[in-house]
Design a protein around this motif. Structure first.
Motif, PDB file in Angstrom:
ATOM      1  N   PRO A   4      17.931 -11.705  -3.487  1.00  0.00           N
ATOM      2  CA  PRO A   4      18.236 -10.295  -3.201  1.00  0.00           C
ATOM      3  C   PRO A   4      19.702  -9.950  -3.413  1.00  0.00           C
ATOM      4  CG  PRO A   4      18.008 -11.542  -1.155  1.00  0.00           C
ATOM      5  CD  PRO A   4      17.621 -12.469  -2.271  1.00  0.00           C
ATOM      6  N   ASN A   5      20.561 -10.970  -3.572  1.00  0.00           N
ATOM      7  CA  ASN A   5      21.999 -10.712  -3.736  1.00  0.00           C
ATOM      8  C   ASN A   5      22.387 -10.431  -5.185  1.00  0.00           C
ATOM      9  OD1 ASN A   5      22.429 -11.246  -0.964  1.00  0.00           O
ATOM     10  ND2 ASN A   5      22.438 -13.441  -1.369  1.00  0.00           N
ATOM     11  N   LEU A   6      21.438 -10.547  -6.104  1.00  0.00           N
ATOM     12  CA  LEU A   6      21.751 -10.360  -7.521  1.00  0.00           C
ATOM     13  C   LEU A   6      21.108  -9.081  -8.040  1.00  0.00           C
ATOM     14  CD1 LEU A   6      21.195 -13.955  -8.974  1.00  0.00           C
ATOM     15  CD2 LEU A   6      23.381 -12.813  -8.588  1.00  0.00           C
ATOM     16  N   LEU A   7      21.847  -8.358  -8.883  1.00  0.00           N
ATOM     17  CA  LEU A   7      21.260  -7.212  -9.565  1.00  0.00           C
ATOM     18  C   LEU A   7      20.296  -7.671 -10.655  1.00  0.00           C
ATOM     19  CD1 LEU A   7      24.223  -4.708 -10.022  1.00  0.00           C
ATOM     20  CD2 LEU A   7      22.115  -4.293  -8.758  1.00  0.00           C
ATOM     21  N   PHE A   8      20.763  -8.630 -11.452  1.00  0.00           N
ATOM     22  CA  PHE A   8      19.960  -9.176 -12.543  1.00  0.00           C
ATOM     23  C   PHE A   8      20.137 -10.697 -12.569  1.00  0.00           C
ATOM     24  CE2 PHE A   8      21.535  -5.006 -13.923  1.00  0.00           C
ATOM     25  CZ  PHE A   8      20.359  -4.353 -14.221  1.00  0.00           C
ATOM     26  N   LYS A  25      17.124 -15.646 -20.308  1.00  0.00           N
ATOM     27  CA  LYS A  25      17.574 -14.268 -20.513  1.00  0.00           C
ATOM     28  C   LYS A  25      18.570 -13.912 -19.415  1.00  0.00           C
ATOM     29  CE  LYS A  25      13.350 -13.024 -19.937  1.00  0.00           C
ATOM     30  NZ  LYS A  25      12.090 -12.266 -19.793  1.00  0.00           N
ATOM     31  N   CYS A  26      19.697 -13.304 -19.785  1.00  0.00           N
ATOM     32  CA  CYS A  26      20.725 -12.939 -18.804  1.00  0.00           C
ATOM     33  C   CYS A  26      21.233 -11.526 -19.076  1.00  0.00           C
ATOM     34  CB  CYS A  26      21.919 -13.899 -18.868  1.00  0.00           C
ATOM     35  SG  CYS A  26      21.521 -15.630 -18.510  1.00  0.00           S
ATOM     36  N   ILE A  27      21.530 -10.811 -17.989  1.00  0.00           N
ATOM     37  CA  ILE A  27      22.224  -9.526 -18.090  1.00  0.00           C
ATOM     38  C   ILE A  27      23.436  -9.584 -17.184  1.00  0.00           C
ATOM     39  CG2 ILE A  27      22.153  -7.087 -17.427  1.00  0.00           C
ATOM     40  CD1 ILE A  27      19.389  -6.880 -18.489  1.00  0.00           C
ATOM     41  N   ARG A  28      24.598  -9.236 -17.733  1.00  0.00           N
ATOM     42  CA  ARG A  28      25.814  -9.113 -16.943  1.00  0.00           C
ATOM     43  C   ARG A  28      26.348  -7.694 -17.146  1.00  0.00           C
ATOM     44  NH1 ARG A  28      28.833 -15.048 -17.560  1.00  0.00           N
ATOM     45  NH2 ARG A  28      27.145 -16.222 -16.560  1.00  0.00           N
ATOM     46  N   ALA A  29      25.946  -6.828 -16.237  1.00  0.00           N
ATOM     47  CA  ALA A  29      26.343  -5.420 -16.356  1.00  0.00           C
ATOM     48  C   ALA A  29      26.393  -4.768 -14.989  1.00  0.00           C
ATOM     49  CB  ALA A  29      25.363  -4.677 -17.249  1.00  0.00           C
ATOM     50  N   GLY A  30      26.896  -5.481 -14.017  1.00  0.00           N
ATOM     51  CA  GLY A  30      26.984  -4.931 -12.674  1.00  0.00           C
ATOM     52  C   GLY A  30      27.307  -6.044 -11.705  1.00  0.00           C
ATOM     53  N   GLY A  31      27.885  -5.686 -10.566  1.00  0.00           N
ATOM     54  CA  GLY A  31      28.208  -6.682  -9.564  1.00  0.00           C
ATOM     55  C   GLY A  31      29.401  -7.515  -9.981  1.00  0.00           C
ATOM     56  N   LYS A  32      29.403  -8.786  -9.560  1.00  0.00           N
ATOM     57  CA  LYS A  32      30.536  -9.674  -9.825  1.00  0.00           C
ATOM     58  C   LYS A  32      30.740  -9.908 -11.303  1.00  0.00           C
ATOM     59  CE  LYS A  32      32.097 -14.419  -8.893  1.00  0.00           C
ATOM     60  NZ  LYS A  32      31.751 -15.690  -8.240  1.00  0.00           N
ATOM     61  N   HIS A  33      29.633 -10.116 -12.032  1.00  0.00           N
ATOM     62  CA  HIS A  33      29.712 -10.371 -13.482  1.00  0.00           C
ATOM     63  C   HIS A  33      29.364  -9.075 -14.209  1.00  0.00           C
ATOM     64  CE1 HIS A  33      30.147 -14.651 -12.835  1.00  0.00           C
ATOM     65  NE2 HIS A  33      29.104 -14.618 -12.044  1.00  0.00           N
TER      66      HIS A  33
END
Length: 909
Positions: free
Chosen positions: A32-36, A66-74
């Motif tokens: 629950p702590n991750l957006l993606f 598959k990874c998305i880094r577009a919000g949060g810490k990354h």
């Protein structure tokens, strides 16, 4: 190497070394702590933390994630497009050891794959290891240093130059402030023309020296006081970006040419998408980078932004994440709006993003089949969101131009934070979009002022939301199980055109069932209800098209969309029957793991180790249909949960949270289940029912999609239309064949017949029409291909040659269906004798046929020859000594396979 070959060779390399190949986790994370899902390790965190046992034997795995880094810490969103390496979506290759092998093996295999497998020149490679500076945790990683030093020395490279030591920021990995951690060792490649940087560019953010692989060695447990203790088991966690490896291998032409700047966008992962954009826009993609400050070649920035953002959107939507106004949905909406805004730079009219789907599914659909399965849904969501934003953008641009003109007159040339927030709050412009437009006009944004305005709104919204939910916590009386129309009073109006009524027949989205839609009537005006959701306190939140004339205390009439509810209720009852049938066929260990119940279809996720066989699917369909034909009664009773919680006759899920009162839904004598959803009265109301697809969505989780009743009629009508379009396309190519008669909508009555027998006969008739259409189209298509094969036979036979003493026809037939090959072989045999090796292709697959004339069967075995040419291209096939057929998922391999066939025939001759 193509990106597919890189991915395949990576997984094959580690499979051969005892690793279990694990499917990519969905982009919707379990945490629950991750957006993606943003790293390959996400799905393995419970194993690292000791919360679950490792399921692999031996305890090692490899995957592509598959990874998305577009919000949060990354968050790499705002860098995308302005360089050639940042992405919102990327693919991470990784191998993992859970208390099994450690540094020496991981480093040795990394070296072996890079140098022997992919041809990286050892002299261009550099490794970094951990050496703590004063006050940093742990100790010098001598084990990794010695392992790398031995490998470089063995390759004739000086370890003192090629093994470099760095501190915590670069070479020590931590999961958090406390918990598992350890040193990491990175592999870098020197891409300078001469290859003589001698390590001076390491960790300098220089594109001429790129990190290609990070090997993390998890061996410590970080404590709150800053000290480290050894973990009882040591783990390996590695990550390597596929896009970067592809850019290096393809950009240097296999390390033969270092004259060009390396770009991820110059790979086969992006070039097909860029080609579509070039065609749509009429502009060339030149790969230029903007000048410092963001000015310069904006069209190339736009190309990169659009193709990157499109990949993130397509993969996210395929995994069930949809654009919205909150959380990860809002991040997706920002991504889409950013892509749409850049589309204007290229002169593209929305919706244009769906045009990029075919090349994406062609290049990545085999590795990620969810793209193919969800292609229609992805296209619909993208087109809808783009169109809606286009309207918003037109209105907002006018305001922006006014604000920009005012800012240009100021000495600061700055748009205030309050003005930027107005664009965000009123027109949905994300801050980065406003900054982009301002930068194009030489202006800047007061971002601090924007954040202050945003924080004020958060505080107001949080306070209002808390007060709202507390005030209506027990004031929504749901009467929709028995009534679809009711009078109610407005209790509260909320932001986003949402309203709460004291009494409502609208079912609120819960447990996988979609919320109701319909209308609210007030003072002679009907206001559409778009959907209905449930607040944390249980209040029904009705989202309306507008709430202008509604005030708390006014009376309204609430009417549910009856047809939509009926379809949804039929699918919910069918879901219970499906669950019962699956447990009958697969066993009681089959457990629900998620569902969607809507008016269009149902989706049911469940635990199972592998694909269902055709026989199992047929048996499940049969069991469900039998219960539908029996017209079983569907009933429900309310109980106190304490009374039924231990009743073994009632299906319930002990991971679920049930309230004090629950409903037990019973279907005849086959199914009893705790369920708060809506249902039909008799199973016969479902009508005919059919499974549309059965697929895997995660390790050990399968998904069935099905439809019944009118929804199934709609699906069959759509399939008929697809068949007719396919036939029309064939008719244009072969005009001598008469067109099909159009599908008659009169076969589908406006309302379902009352009697079950009439419904069944109607549906059977419709199915027969569809089957007849399919057979007719298939027969006509086969006739057309047969005619073409007869026409082509003479010219094909004239291309025969001799391989040794054997007459051989080795022919690439181009882009034709695989079914064309046996027809061509049949036509050739009357004119020529010998051994034929025929191939054809479509965007995703290569097909091969080998035919041997009677005279030469003692010397050549078709099935054996097929196996030998398919083995190097990872293909499969079989057949008889005189005729064999097969295929490969690599259409680009056809020339090599046919060349190999000639060599084998020469040897046989």
């Amino acid at each position: 190497m193509t990106s597919s070959e890189i991915r395949e060779s990576f997984l094959r390399f580690f499979r051969e070394r005892g690793h279990t190949i694990v499917p990519s986790a969905p982009l919707l994370p379990a945490s629950p702590n991750l957006l993606f899902t943003n790293a390959g390790m996400n799905q393995f965190v419970p194993i690292f933390l000791g919360q679950s046992l490792c399921p692999y034997s031996p305890p090692r795995a490899a995957d592509t994630q598959k990874c998305i880094r577009a919000g949060g810490k990354h968050n790499d969103l705002e860098e995308v497009g302005f360089d050639t390496s940042h992405h919102t979506f990327f693919e991470m290759l990784g191998n993992w050891s859970f208390g099994d092998y450690f540094k020496k093996e991981a480093i040795g295999w990394a070296w072996e794959l890079l140098t022997n497998g992919w041809g990286f020149p050892p002299a261009r490679l550099y490794a970094t290891v951990y050496e703590p500076a004063h006050g940093e945790p742990g100790e010098f990683d001598i084990e990794s240093c010695e392992a790398w030093s031995a490998l470089f020395a063995g390759a004739g490279c000086d370890p003192d130059i090629h093994v470099a030591k760095f501190g915590k920021p670069d070479n020590f990995w931590m999961m958090g402030e406390t918990g598992p951690c350890g040193p990491c060792s990175e592999v870098h490649v020197d891409l300078t023309p001469e290859g003589q940087s001698r390590g001076r560019l390491l960790n300098r953010n220089d594109p001429r020296c790129l990190e290609v692989w990070n090997l993390v060695f998890i061996q410590y447990d970080a404590r709150g006081d800053g000290s480290l203790s050894l973990l009882p088991a040591r783990h390996v966690d590695t990550g390597m970006g596929l896009e970067r490896i592809a850019s290096i291998l393809q950009g240097t032409r296999g390390f033969r040419d270092f004259s060009q700047r390396i770009s991820n966008y110059d790979t086969d992962l992006f070039r097909p998408l860029l080609l579509v954009l070039e065609k749509l826009s009429g502009l060339p993609y030149k790969g230029a980078l903007p000048e410092p400050g963001g000015r310069g070649e904006q069209s190339d920035v736009a190309f990169r932004v659009i193709v990157d953002h499109f990949r993130a959107l397509a993969f996210a939507i395929a995994d069930g994440i949809l654009p919205s106004n909150v959380g990860r949905g809002y991040v997706l909406r920002r991504i889409l709006r950013r892509a749409s805004r850049f589309g204007r730079t290229l002169g593209l009219r929305p919706p244009f993003l769906p045009e990029l789907l075919p090349p994406l599914t062609s290049t990545m659909g085999e590795a990620f089949p969810e793209l193919v399965e969800q292609e229609s849904r992805i296209a619909t969501v993208l087109a809808t969101e783009e169109t809606l934003f286009a309207h918003t953008l037109e209105r907002g641009l006018s305001l922006f131009e006014d604000l920009a003109r005012d800012a240009a007159r100021r000495e600061s040339r700055e748009i205030s934070g309050e003005e930027a927030f107005l664009l965000y709050d009123t027109y949905g412009f994300p801050l980065d979009l406003t900054e982009l437009m301002a930068r194009e006009q030489g202006l800047r944004i007061d971002t601090r002022g924007f954040e202050e305005s945003m924080e004020k709104q958060r505080s107001r919204s949080a306070a209002a939301r808390e007060d709202d939910l507390l005030s209506v916590a027990a004031q929504s009386d749901f009467v929709g199980y028995e009534e679809l129309e009711a009078e109610g009073e407005v209790v509260l109006l909320l932001a986003g055109n949402r309203a709460v009524f004291d009494r409502t027949p609208f079912y609120a989205e819960m447990g996988g069932q979609v919320g109701d839609s319909g209308t609210i009537e007030h003072e002679g005006r009907r206001l559409p209800v778009v959907d209905t959701t449930r607040s944390a306190s249980g209040a029904h939140l009705h989202r309306l098209s507008e709430v202008d004339r509604l005030v708390p205390g006014c009376r309204v009439v609430l009417r549910v969309d009856r047809e939509r509810r009926k379809r949804t209720a039929a699918h919910h009852t069918a879901t219970h029957l499906l669950q019962w049938a699956l447990r009958e066929v697969l066993g009681p260990q089959t457990i629900q793991r998620g569902s969607y119940v809507g008016p269009d279809r149902l989706r049911f996720d469940f635990t199972h180790t592998g694909p269902l066989s055709p026989g199992q699917i047929s048996r499940v369909e049969q069991l469900v249909q039998e219960r539908i034909v029996e017209d079983e009664p569907v009933s429900w009773e309310e109980h106190r949960y304490a009374e039924v919680r231990n009743d073994p006759r009632i299906l319930q899920f002990f991971g679920e949270k049930y309230g004090e009162h629950v409903r037990v839904v019973s279907i005849g004598d086959c199914s009893r289940e705790l369920c708060g959803g809506t249902h039909i009265r008799h199973t016969g109301e479902i009508g005919f029912w059919k499974i549309l697809s059965e697929t895997g969505v995660a390790a050990g989780i399968r998904r069935i999609e099905a439809a019944g009743g009118v929804a199934l009629l709609d699906f069959l009508r759509e399939q008929a239309a697809i068949q007719e379009r396919a036939w029309e396309s064939l008719h244009r190519k072969e005009p001598g064949i008469p067109p099909l008669a159009p599908f008659s909508a009169e076969l589908i009555p406006a309302a379902a017949a009352k009697r079950l027998e009439e419904r069944r006969e109607l549906l059977q008739s419709l199915e027969g029409r569809i089957r007849q259409t399919e057979k007719q189209a298939a027969k006509k298509a086969e006739d057309a291909l047969r005619a073409r094969a007869r026409r082509d036979a003479a010219s094909a036979a004239s291309a025969a040659e001799r391989c040794g003493s054997l007459p051989a026809l080795v022919l690439d037939c181009g882009s034709v269906p695989a079914s064309y090959l046996p027809l061509l072989w049949q036509a050739i045999q009357g004119q020529w004798e010998g051994v034929a090796v025929l191939a054809s292709r479509d965007p995703q697959r290569a097909a091969f046929l080998i035919g041997v004339s009677r005279t030469y069967r003692a010397r050549v075995n078709a099935a054996r020859l097929l196996q030998e040419i398919l083995l190097p291209v990872s293909g499969k096939g079989g057949g008889r000594p005189e005729l064999a057929q097969g295929g490969s998922a690599r259409p680009e391999s056809i020339p090599a396979a046919l060349g190999h066939a000639k060599e084998l025939l020469r040897a046989a001759g």
